[in-house]
Write a protein that holds these residues in place. Sequence first.
Motif, PDB file in Angstrom:
ATOM      1  N   ILE A 110       0.879  -1.285  -0.272  1.00  0.00           N
ATOM      2  CA  ILE A 110      -0.015  -0.030   0.165  1.00  0.00           C
ATOM      3  C   ILE A 110       0.824   1.163   0.042  1.00  0.00           C
ATOM      4  N   MET A 111       0.401   2.417  -0.755  1.00  0.00           N
ATOM      5  CA  MET A 111       0.995   3.627  -0.592  1.00  0.00           C
ATOM      6  C   MET A 111       0.395   4.300   1.064  1.00  0.00           C
ATOM      7  N   THR A 112       1.031   4.570   1.716  1.00  0.00           N
ATOM      8  CA  THR A 112       0.490   5.217   3.068  1.00  0.00           C
ATOM      9  C   THR A 112       1.604   6.093   3.619  1.00  0.00           C
ATOM     10  N   SER A 113       1.454   6.400   5.045  1.00  0.00           N
ATOM     11  CA  SER A 113       2.188   7.417   5.682  1.00  0.00           C
ATOM     12  C   SER A 113       2.574   6.813   6.975  1.00  0.00           C
ATOM     13  N   TYR A 114       3.844   7.377   7.640  1.00  0.00           N
ATOM     14  CA  TYR A 114       4.143   6.854   8.909  1.00  0.00           C
ATOM     15  C   TYR A 114       3.223   7.134   9.876  1.00  0.00           C
ATOM     16  N   LEU A 115       2.427   8.219   9.828  1.00  0.00           N
ATOM     17  CA  LEU A 115       1.216   8.229  10.676  1.00  0.00           C
ATOM     18  C   LEU A 115       0.187   7.210  10.713  1.00  0.00           C
ATOM     19  N   ALA A 116      -0.389   6.523   9.473  1.00  0.00           N
ATOM     20  CA  ALA A 116      -1.330   5.597   9.410  1.00  0.00           C
ATOM     21  C   ALA A 116      -0.585   4.221   9.812  1.00  0.00           C
ATOM     22  N   MET A 117       0.618   4.203   9.539  1.00  0.00           N
ATOM     23  CA  MET A 117       1.226   2.868  10.148  1.00  0.00           C
ATOM     24  C   MET A 117       0.983   2.530  11.524  1.00  0.00           C
ATOM     25  N   ASN A 118       0.892   3.636  12.336  1.00  0.00           N
ATOM     26  CA  ASN A 118       0.409   2.988  13.694  1.00  0.00           C
ATOM     27  C   ASN A 118      -0.409   2.149  13.994  1.00  0.00           C
ATOM     28  N   ALA A 119      -1.490   2.094  13.158  1.00  0.00           N
ATOM     29  CA  ALA A 119      -2.558   1.097  13.143  1.00  0.00           C
ATOM     30  C   ALA A 119      -2.132  -0.198  12.633  1.00  0.00           C
ATOM     31  N   LEU A 120      -0.892  -0.437  12.168  1.00  0.00           N
ATOM     32  CA  LEU A 120      -0.459  -1.840  11.759  1.00  0.00           C
ATOM     33  C   LEU A 120       0.513  -2.564  12.723  1.00  0.00           C
ATOM     34  N   VAL A 121       1.135  -1.654  13.599  1.00  0.00           N
ATOM     35  CA  VAL A 121       2.329  -1.990  14.287  1.00  0.00           C
ATOM     36  C   VAL A 121       1.892  -2.949  15.530  1.00  0.00           C
ATOM     37  N   SER A 122       0.683  -2.657  15.964  1.00  0.00           N
ATOM     38  CA  SER A 122       0.211  -3.251  17.251  1.00  0.00           C
ATOM     39  C   SER A 122      -0.240  -4.907  17.047  1.00  0.00           C
TER      40      SER A 122
END
Length: 453
Positions: A296-308
Amino acid sequence: MIHTLRDDMLAGRRRPGEFLPSERELVKQFHLSNKLVRVGLEKLVEEQLLEKIPRVGNRVADPLPRLPVTLKLGYHASLQREACLLDAIEAFQQEYPHIRVQSVPIAFDRYSEYAQEYLESGMLDIVSMNYNNFYDFQSRGQLERLEPLQQRGGLYPGLSELFQADGRQYVLPLVFSPLVLCYNRDHLAEAGIAEPFRPQSWDELIAAAASLTIENVRFGFYFFLHSKNRWPVFLLQNGSGQAEGEDEIHLKVERIVRALSKLREMIYAPQSFPTFLAESEADAEALFKQGKLSIIMTSYLAMNALVSEEREGGQRFAIAPLPTLSVPANILMSVGLAISRASEQKAAAGLFLDFMTSSRMQMMIRQRTTSIPALQEAAEWQGEVEQSPVGYALFRQAAPFMKAFTETGLSVDELDIIFQEARIYWSKLQSEDDMRDKLYRILDNGSTQSRGL
């Protein structure tokens, strides 16, 4: 007068033991009667902020009392995870026990509109604001609702300028992000694609996406096409903001057409990109978490939803830089904090902004999130952190090429109209030549209006 003097004392602009100007001078300064000035000073004496010295004057109390204060903070709900906002509020209240922060989350889809209404009605002292919100405020003549601020030193280059107008700083940046590719490491391993994944062109990315797609299981690549923080990157990468001279409109149109044509190629590339899949930027991350998307094309901000999810046995992912179309360019996103000009608690609000942009809080963001803190020393810190995806430091390569979406050389209204024409073109309801003709009319009309003709 009361609010101004109280704010000056609590903010340290008037020191303990210092005498106020005479009552006669206060009458002139605030355009009040002698009686009203005395009433105001008596109020400050009651609050134990002033000591009245007979036949001498009014002296700032030493020490000053700490009056209970409530700050009303309006914010993007996503900042709870993107900037550890609730933990930061708790830490702030421990350091300043006389200040209570009342948090007011604001709906994202109409954020600018609601924020303006809340500020106008005096419901907020502090408000979070991203660049899109700031641009909305500026274009609607609403910046007068924000208190001009002192600039913060040590921020990442280019961030402060995002939130400036007429030489004034209206928002202090808190976090920022360029766009990046986020890829499922297991999917790439299954397809025999080596890491680190570094596609140099969009064609190379689409070719990889085709090999990752499995019908009825997943697609290889996706991003939310409708977002102003996504599709304009193709305009930036095709140099649409660099046209000057007599052929300005011609060059702009041709560069826009090439960018939109590349997007149409991607949309219709076999087994690569799902045309209609999501209704928001967050949907792409949600589908990625489910394993329905490989890249996906995304941002560092949006990736917070992925880490957990990754820490709990979810998708293993890593970051790759964006491919390049014609010139290296990336979209710069940032979120910061502003103070309401009508706030009666500006001193306390200033303490909160100083706290959130301090090294301590910026390091908390770096250590607990995937967001990039605005403070450069925190952003580039390389110690051990709780949540740091593989490839985190790649943002430093993108930093010199980050631009606001408004640097396309197009107004927001022009971008909106062009996007509507692009949708018809992408849906194969008009030809490239038809779209080109419409773009000429759109830009020529805008140019004529800007010249006042």
